[in-house]
Structures are given as structure tokens and as C-alpha cells.
Design an enzyme around this catalytic site. Structure first.
Site, PDB file in Angstrom:
ATOM      1  N   GLY A 179     -19.063   8.067  17.098  1.00  0.00           N
ATOM      2  CA  GLY A 179     -20.437   8.394  17.492  1.00  0.00           C
ATOM      3  C   GLY A 179     -21.045   9.491  16.649  1.00  0.00           C
ATOM      4  N   THR A 230     -13.728  13.887  13.173  1.00  0.00           N
ATOM      5  CA  THR A 230     -12.747  13.410  14.149  1.00  0.00           C
ATOM      6  C   THR A 230     -12.408  14.542  15.127  1.00  0.00           C
ATOM      7  OG1 THR A 230     -10.692  14.129  13.065  1.00  0.00           O
ATOM      8  CG2 THR A 230     -11.713  12.089  12.247  1.00  0.00           C
ATOM      9  N   SER A 231     -11.536  14.243  16.072  1.00  0.00           N
ATOM     10  CA  SER A 231     -10.969  15.300  16.925  1.00  0.00           C
ATOM     11  C   SER A 231      -9.454  15.332  16.728  1.00  0.00           C
ATOM     12  CB  SER A 231     -11.315  15.045  18.398  1.00  0.00           C
ATOM     13  OG  SER A 231     -10.832  13.774  18.797  1.00  0.00           O
ATOM     14  N   GLU A 247     -20.026  25.081  13.255  1.00  0.00           N
ATOM     15  CA  GLU A 247     -21.015  25.343  14.314  1.00  0.00           C
ATOM     16  C   GLU A 247     -20.871  24.398  15.497  1.00  0.00           C
ATOM     17  OE1 GLU A 247     -23.158  27.305  16.275  1.00  0.00           O
ATOM     18  OE2 GLU A 247     -24.014  27.829  14.327  1.00  0.00           O
ATOM     19  N   LEU A 300     -26.401  23.361  19.063  1.00  0.00           N
ATOM     20  CA  LEU A 300     -27.000  24.654  19.407  1.00  0.00           C
ATOM     21  C   LEU A 300     -26.452  25.763  18.498  1.00  0.00           C
ATOM     22  CD1 LEU A 300     -26.784  24.540  23.324  1.00  0.00           C
ATOM     23  CD2 LEU A 300     -28.804  24.137  21.911  1.00  0.00           C
ATOM     24  N   GLY A 322     -21.746   7.588  30.449  1.00  0.00           N
ATOM     25  CA  GLY A 322     -21.143   7.977  29.178  1.00  0.00           C
ATOM     26  C   GLY A 322     -21.063   9.476  28.975  1.00  0.00           C
ATOM     27  N   LYS A 365     -13.435  26.016  23.583  1.00  0.00           N
ATOM     28  CA  LYS A 365     -14.679  26.644  23.114  1.00  0.00           C
ATOM     29  C   LYS A 365     -14.648  28.155  23.337  1.00  0.00           C
ATOM     30  CE  LYS A 365     -17.216  22.380  24.001  1.00  0.00           C
ATOM     31  NZ  LYS A 365     -18.075  21.628  24.929  1.00  0.00           N
TER      32      LYS A 365
END
EC number: 1.1.1.3
Length: 368
Positions: free
Chosen positions: A14, A95-96, A146, A153, A209, A227
Site C-alpha cells: 500500500g 517494507t516492515s 519521518e 505528520l 481496513g 513509536k
């Protein structure tokens, strides 16, 4: 005329797809020479690194005979390919993947800058965080991330500006998960009332979703903890890892052992209504005090404390008044006094996350 800059992109989910769409519309975009997905890699042929991959037509570019096709490449192979390009190169990791993130130092030491929304490299063990920035200095490369916090943001750039200009950051507090923001804004709205059961709101969020395919990946609080780890480190705290401080999980203890398979997810969703009364009691407890409950993260820099979990807020507070899946992050500092600097807006979504990645890419290009 400035020297050309070469670009390798990994991940076309995505965020990756939205990023490529934005890249295609950039004037003077860098030359896209590598595009990798899970099982296939598309490359500009060496030694000319030409023709380049068209970002706008990347889906059909695989049919182009003049481009090189390969299976999945290792991080070392990708780094060697990008480092051999006839100019500075940048890796964009959409990617993660924790394994790829752990290899950022390999790219950076070779002078390849890294731009990414992948939280894993910056929120895992503290030793990797330190190695990433040491490798960047060694290779004279840049690292921008970022979108690891707050999607597009300006959260990280704002915090870095505060720190780099000598302000003293005392506390950071906010709603860092678009998913959990939606869940609590719907379940316990600050204005009006909701009769929706907790399990119904989770099901609704899943259908829209907003959640991960397995909602437990949102409800366990680990995404928020990652985070907070990143922000705490930028603020000067040596947080060892995201599981080195208290995280309040919203997964009922009885359901933690269900497998992460499709069947396990289905079982979790089917059994979640059994625990609606627990969440209703938490909501009602806050209401009796004239407050609402929200899932927040906080960093107390002076006390060196990081915490993630449920907290009650006055109904007229900024956190209580959030709408939809918005994020809000408040920075309390010496300069700003009792009125924090607030960053607020959409904290999730492919387009806004990709915007943060694209903006970081432009910053790197300016500085190379």
C-alpha cells in the site's frame, strides 16, 4: 548540471505503491534503477544503469526486454548493486521487514542513504539504533525516517528541531495509533454517547481496513511502543527496546495464546464479545468521573519513564476531542511552557505515509 541520483525501492504494498505514484509525478526525479518485491527484483542493466525503470508504469515494466529480471536479492547484493551506480544512491525501504532494517548499516557504510517508514530498525535493540547512525557518519550517507511515527505528520522533524536548537523537551504525550484512535473515539466519544460494544467496534475497524489483518497486532500496544521508543531516543533517552517499559495490552489474557493463523484470528474475533463487559466497565468508570478513556503513549524525559496504555482525559481536552483515526502528539518543552507544541492530523493511510517518505526523499536529494 547536478549529478544524477540513483534510487532503489523495496516494497510495493500500500505505501510502496502510493510512493511510486508520487515519485512518478516529481519533476527531476532520481533515476529508479532497482525495484524489489518479495519474490522478484527489477534492475537497470549494468554497467550503464540504463534504461531506468518507469515509476508510473512499474507494473508493466517487468515485460520490458531491456531491463534485468532477478529473483529476490540479499541486502548485500542490493547494496553492492546500488553502490556501483555512477552517482550517489538512495535506498527507499517501504517494507516492515526487520531483517532488511537490521542491514541498514551495510547500505550506509557504502554511502547509500536510507529513507523509510519501517519502524523496526529504529525501535529494536538500542545497539542497532546506534550502529545505524554510526554507519551513516562513516559512509557520509543520510538517514530519514519521518514516517516511522505519525505517517506523514511532521512529528520526528519537529522533535529534532526542538532538540537541535537547544530546547529542553520535558514530556511527550499523545495518541500514536490511528487504529486505537478510531476504536476509542467510536467506543467512548467525548460528545454524545455510544451504545456500541467493544467487540463490535473492533469488527467495524477491521472491516474498514483500519486494523492490521490480525487486530491483535494493534491491540497489543507494540506498534505504539515502537513509536514511543523512537521519540524517546531522539529526546535523549537510551531506551533499550520497546519491551523495556510497561505496555498495557488490550488483548484478553485468555486469548493471548490463540495462533496467528487465519483460524486463530477468526477464533479471536468470535470470542472477543465474551470480554465486552470488561471494556464497558473501564468506559463507565471514566464516565462516572466525567471523563473518557483513551489509549496513549507518554515519555517523561526528566523521570526517564516511558509508558503505553489506557488513561482518562477530560472531555474538553485535545486528546478526548480527536475525530476518526487522527493522531495527536504534544511536546512539552522549556520554551513552550505550559502550552505544548501540538502536531495533529491523519496518522495512518498509504497516501499520507508515502507523502512522508517522498518528502524525506526530497530532503536527502537536497543534501547529497
Amino acid at each position: 548540471m547536478s549529478a544524477p541520483i540513483y534510487l532503489g525501492v523495496i516494497g510495493v504494498g500500500g505505501v510502496g505503491t502510493a510512493f511510486l505514484n508520487q515519485l512518478a509525478r516529481l519533476p527531476n526525479a532520481p533515476k529508479l534503477i532497482l525495484l524489489a518485491r518479495s519474490s522478484q527484483t527489477l534492475l537497470s542493466p549494468t554497467p550503464s544503469y540504463s534504461p531506468t525503470i518507469p515509476a508510473a508504469e512499474w507494473k508493466t515494466a517487468v515485460e520490458t526486454p531491456s531491463l534485468t529480471k532477478s529473483g529476490a536479492l540479499t541486502p548485500d547484493e542490493i547494496a553492492t548493486y546500488l553502490a556501483s551506480a555512477p552517482g550517489r544512491s538512495i535506498l527507499v525501504d517501504n517494507t516492515s521487514d526487520p531483517a532488511l532494517a537490521s542491514n541498514y548499516p551495510v547500505f550506509l557504510r557504502k554511502g547509500i542513504s536510507v529513507v523509510t517508514p519501517n519502524k523496526k530498525g529504529f525501535s529494536s535493540d538500542l545497539s542497532l539504533w546506534k550502529e545505524i547512525f554510526a554507519a551513516a557518519a562513516e559512509g557520509k550517507a543520510l538517514v530519514y525516517h519521518e514516517s516511522t511515527v505519525g505517517a506523514g505528520l511532521p512529528v520526528i522533524s519537529t522533535l529534532k528541531d526542538l532538540v537541535n536548537t537547544g530546547d529542553e523537551v520535558t514530556r511527550i504525550e499523545g495518541v500514536f495509533s490511528g487504529t486505537l484512535s478510531f476504536l476509542f473515539n467510536t467506543f467512548a466519544p467525548a460528545s454524545g454517547s455510544s451504545s456500541a460494544k467493544w467487540s463490535e467496534v473492533v469488527s467495524q475497524a477491521k472491516e474498514l481496513g483500519y486494523t492490521e489483518p490480525d487486530p491483535r497486532d494493534d491491540l497489543n500496544g507494540m506498534d505504539v511502543a515502537r513509536k514511543l521508543t523512537i521519540l524517546a531516543r531522539i529526546a535523549g533517552l537510551d531506551v533499550q527496546s520497546p519491551d523495556s517499559f510497561p505496555i498495557e495490552s488490550l488483548i484478553p489474557a485468555e486469548l493471548t495464546s490463540l495462533p496467528s493463523s487465519a483460524d486463530g484470528i477468526a477464533q479471536f474475533m468470535a470470542r472477543l464479545p465474551e470480554f465486552d463487559s470488561q471494556m464497558a466497565a473501564i468506559k463507565e468508570g471514566a464516565e462516572k468521573a466525567g471523563k473518557v478513556v483513551r489509549y496513549v503513549g507518554s515519555v517523561d524525559v526528566a523521570k526517564k519513564e516511558v509508558r503505553v496504555g489506557l488513561q482518562q482525559f477530560d472531555k474538553d481536552s485535545a486528546i478526548a476531542g480527536l475525530k476518526g483515526s487522527d493522531n495527536i502528539i504534544s511536546f512539552y518543552t522549556r520554551r513552550y511552557g505550559s502550552n505544548p507544541l501540538i502536531v495533529q492530523g491523519a496518522g495512518a493511510g498509504g497516501d499520507v505515509t508515502a507523502m512522508g517518505v517522498t518528502a524525506d526523499l526530497l530532503k536527502v536529494i537536497e543534501r547529497l
